[in-house]
Motif scaffolding. Structure first.
Motif, PDB file in Angstrom:
ATOM      1  N   SER A   1      20.218   1.290   9.492  1.00  0.00           N
ATOM      2  CA  SER A   1      18.774   1.463   9.346  1.00  0.00           C
ATOM      3  C   SER A   1      18.099   1.432  10.714  1.00  0.00           C
ATOM      4  N   ARG A   2      16.808   1.710  10.732  1.00  0.00           N
ATOM      5  CA  ARG A   2      16.042   1.660  11.980  1.00  0.00           C
ATOM      6  C   ARG A   2      16.002   0.224  12.488  1.00  0.00           C
ATOM      7  N   LYS A   3      16.385   0.065  13.751  1.00  0.00           N
ATOM      8  CA  LYS A   3      16.522  -1.277  14.322  1.00  0.00           C
ATOM      9  C   LYS A   3      15.218  -1.715  14.987  1.00  0.00           C
ATOM     10  N   THR A   4      14.225  -2.022  14.154  1.00  0.00           N
ATOM     11  CA  THR A   4      12.917  -2.442  14.649  1.00  0.00           C
ATOM     12  C   THR A   4      12.455  -3.688  13.903  1.00  0.00           C
ATOM     13  N   PHE A   5      11.617  -4.471  14.573  1.00  0.00           N
ATOM     14  CA  PHE A   5      11.088  -5.674  13.941  1.00  0.00           C
ATOM     15  C   PHE A   5      10.217  -5.311  12.744  1.00  0.00           C
ATOM     16  N   SER A   6       9.497  -4.193  12.843  1.00  0.00           N
ATOM     17  CA  SER A   6       8.646  -3.763  11.727  1.00  0.00           C
ATOM     18  C   SER A   6       9.487  -3.460  10.493  1.00  0.00           C
ATOM     19  N   ASN A   7      10.698  -2.974  10.702  1.00  0.00           N
ATOM     20  CA  ASN A   7      11.590  -2.683   9.578  1.00  0.00           C
ATOM     21  C   ASN A   7      12.013  -3.967   8.866  1.00  0.00           C
TER      22      ASN A   7
ATOM     23  N   ILE B   1      10.183  -6.724   8.724  1.00  0.00           N
ATOM     24  CA  ILE B   1       9.002  -7.148   7.967  1.00  0.00           C
ATOM     25  C   ILE B   1       8.864  -6.325   6.688  1.00  0.00           C
ATOM     26  N   LYS B   2       9.061  -5.012   6.808  1.00  0.00           N
ATOM     27  CA  LYS B   2       8.908  -4.137   5.643  1.00  0.00           C
ATOM     28  C   LYS B   2       9.965  -4.425   4.573  1.00  0.00           C
ATOM     29  N   GLN B   3      11.153  -4.819   4.992  1.00  0.00           N
ATOM     30  CA  GLN B   3      12.183  -5.163   4.014  1.00  0.00           C
ATOM     31  C   GLN B   3      11.778  -6.399   3.210  1.00  0.00           C
TER      32      GLN B   3
ATOM     33  N   TYR C   1       1.832   1.276   0.099  1.00  0.00           N
ATOM     34  CA  TYR C   1       0.550   0.766   0.597  1.00  0.00           C
ATOM     35  C   TYR C   1       0.768  -0.211   1.753  1.00  0.00           C
ATOM     36  N   PHE C   2       1.626  -1.203   1.526  1.00  0.00           N
ATOM     37  CA  PHE C   2       1.853  -2.215   2.565  1.00  0.00           C
ATOM     38  C   PHE C   2       2.639  -1.658   3.747  1.00  0.00           C
ATOM     39  N   SER C   3       3.576  -0.753   3.463  1.00  0.00           N
ATOM     40  CA  SER C   3       4.393  -0.172   4.530  1.00  0.00           C
ATOM     41  C   SER C   3       3.537   0.597   5.528  1.00  0.00           C
ATOM     42  N   SER C   4       2.597   1.395   5.012  1.00  0.00           N
ATOM     43  CA  SER C   4       1.736   2.180   5.909  1.00  0.00           C
ATOM     44  C   SER C   4       0.862   1.266   6.755  1.00  0.00           C
ATOM     45  N   ARG C   5       0.408   0.150   6.182  1.00  0.00           N
ATOM     46  CA  ARG C   5      -0.405  -0.780   6.937  1.00  0.00           C
ATOM     47  C   ARG C   5       0.406  -1.509   8.004  1.00  0.00           C
TER      48      ARG C   5
ATOM     49  N   ASP D   1       3.041  -0.242   9.507  1.00  0.00           N
ATOM     50  CA  ASP D   1       3.271   0.762  10.548  1.00  0.00           C
ATOM     51  C   ASP D   1       2.053   0.904  11.452  1.00  0.00           C
ATOM     52  N   ARG D   2       0.857   0.942  10.838  1.00  0.00           N
ATOM     53  CA  ARG D   2      -0.361   1.085  11.640  1.00  0.00           C
ATOM     54  C   ARG D   2      -0.586  -0.145  12.518  1.00  0.00           C
TER      55      ARG D   2
END
Length: 379
Positions: free
Chosen positions: A67-73, A75-77, A351-355, A357-358
Motif C-alpha cells: 500500500s501507499r507508505k504514508t502517515f495519512s494512509n 490514519i485512513k486505515q 467523506y472522512f478520507s477526502s478530509r 487528504d485535504r
C-alpha cells in the motif's frame, strides 16, 4: 456473464486468499458456537483452526506492504476500520433494543465503541468476535516500522526470529511481562504473537516458492508439528492453544501461511479466471475485497443459528445436515448484512478520507511555503 475488470492497485491473489479466510471464519464460528450442541467430534472443530486469525494478520501485513507508505494512509486505515465497526455497533444496539427488547445501557454502548466490553447479550457472537479487531488495531501501529524494515530484509528477518523466540518463551515459561496489558484485552503475549505474522506478511511480499521449496518447507513444518503434538500426547487442542496463543498454535498456523505464499505462483491464472467471469473466483474476490464488512456481520448469523441448531437437533436431523444448513444460513445472513452496509461504509469512509487528504495536503503546502520563505530569507 460479462467479463470482469480488475483494480490495478489490488492484488487478486491476496483478495482470493482473504475471501477463503473469511469463509473459514464463518465455518469456525458455526462449528464452535452452535456446533457444540450437535457435532459429535471435537476434531472437526479443531481442524478448522488451521486457517484462522494468524492468516488474516499475515495477509494484512502483505497488503500493507504494497500500500501507499504514508502517515495519512495509516490514519485512513484506522478511520476505515472504526467507521465500519461503529456502524455495526449502532446496528447491534438497534436490533437488541427493538427485536429482542433488551436495550443495552449507554455505558455498554460506549464500552463497545471503545472495544472494552465483548458481551452482546442475545447476539453473543457479534461482540465475542471483536477481540480480533482490538488486537489488530494495536498491531497495526507497527505498520510504519514494517515499511521501514522492508528496505532492510535481514533486520526484518531477525525481528521475526526474535519474536518467534519470545512466543516460545511465553509458551514454556510464566514470565510476567507477557501478561502486561497494552489496551483492553490485548497483552504483550498476544501482541508479539500476532505482530509476528503481520511482519511475516511484510517479509513475504516479494517471496516466491518453487514446488520443491514448498514441499521441503511443508515437510519441516509437519515434522515440527508432529513432534510438538507428541509432546502434547497427540491431543489436537488448537482452541486451547489459541487462548492464550502458544508455540503449538504458531506452528499449526504456518501451514496456511506457506500455502498462501505458494499461491502467488498462480496470480496470472487467478486474474484470467476473474476476468473470464468464473463465478467462484469472482465470489471469493468479492469476499476478499469486503472481508472486514463480512467479518463484522458474521456474528449476527452465528448467533441466530444457535436456536436454529437446537430446533434441528430436536427434529432428529443428522449432525452433518444440521451443519450444512447452519453454515448456509450463517453465510446468507452475514453477506446480506454486509451487502447493505458496504455502500454505507464507502460513503462514510469517502467523506472522512477526502478530509484527511485535504488536511495533509494543507500541511504539506504550508511546509513548502515555509521552506520557500526561509530560502528567500537566506538569499
Amino acid at each position: 456473464m460479462a467479463a470482469a475488470t480488475l483494480n490495478k492497485y489490488r492484488d487478486p491473489t491476496l483478495d482470493i486468499l482473504k475471501g477463503l479466510a473469511i469463509l473459514n471464519i464463518v465455518v469456525i464460528h458455526t462449528v464452535f458456537w452452535s456446533g457444540q450442541s450437535y457435532i459429535p467430534y471435537d476434531s472437526i472443530r479443531q481442524v478448522t483452526l488451521f486457517i484462522d486469525v494468524p492468516l488474516f494478520f499475515f495477509l494484512s501485513g502483505w497488503a500493507v506492504s504494497i500500500s501507499r507508505k504514508t502517515f495519512s494512509n495509516v490514519i485512513k486505515q484506522y478511520v476505515r476500520l472504526f467507521s465500519q465497526y461503529a456502524a455495526i455497533v449502532v446496528f447491534l444496539f438497534l436490533i437488541l433494543a427493538t427485536v429482542f427488547q433488551t436495550p443495552p445501557s449507554t455505558q455498554t454502548l460506549l464500552q463497545w465503541l471503545l472495544l472494552q466490553n465483548f458481551d452482546s447479550g442475545n447476539l453473543p457472537v457479534v461482540m465475542a468476535s471483536m477481540w480480533f479487531l482490538v488486537v489488530y488495531l494495536v498491531v497495526y501501529l507497527t505498520a510504519p516500522l514494517g515499511w521501514y524494515l522492508q528496505k532492510h530484509k535481514a533486520v526484518l528477518l531477525v525481528l521475526i526470529a526474535m519474536s518467534s523466540m519470545l512466543i516460545a518463551l511465553f509458551s514454556f515459561t510464566d514470565v510476567s511481562i507477557q501478561y502486561a496489558s497494552l489496551y483492553s484485552i490485548v497483552n504483550v503475549r498476544q501482541f508479539v504473537f500476532y505482530a509476528t505474522f503481520f511482519f511475516l506478511g511484510f517479509y513475504s511480499k516479494d517471496l516466491y516458492l518453487s514446488m520443491i521449496e514448498f514441499i521441503a518447507s511443508f515437510g519441516l513444518i509437519s515434522v515440527a508439528f508432529i513432534v510438538y503434538l507428541s509432546h502434547l500426547q497427540f491431543s489436537l487442542d488448537l482452541q486451547g492453544n489459541k487462548f492464550p496463543p502458544t508455540l503449538f498454535y504458531f506452528i499449526a498456523s504456518l501451514f496456511a501461511i506457506l500455502i498462501a505464499i505458494y499461491a502467488k505462483n498462480y496470480t496470472s491464472y487467478i486474474k484470467t479466471q476473474i476476468i473470464a467471469g468464473n463465478k467462484l473466483m469472482r465470489f471469493l474476490n468479492y469476499s476478499g475485497k469486503n472481508y472486514f464488512a463480512i467479518y463484522l456481520s458474521q456474528g449476527f448469523g452465528a448467533s441466530l443459528i444457535i436456536p436454529l441448531s437446537l430446533y434441528l437437533v430436536r427434529a432428529d436431523l443428522h449432525w452433518a445436515g444440521i451443519l450444512i444448513i447452519c453454515f448456509i444460513v450463517n453465510i446468507v445472513i452475514a453477506y446480506s448484512i454486509a451487502f447493505v452496509f458496504i455502500p454505507i461504509h464507502h460513503i462514510i469512509y469517502g467523506y472522512f478520507s477526502s478530509r484527511i487528504d485535504r488536511m495533509f495536503q494543507r500541511s504539506k503546502n504550508a511546509t513548502n511555503l515555509n521552506e520557500t520563505l526561509n530560502g528567500r530569507g537566506r538569499c
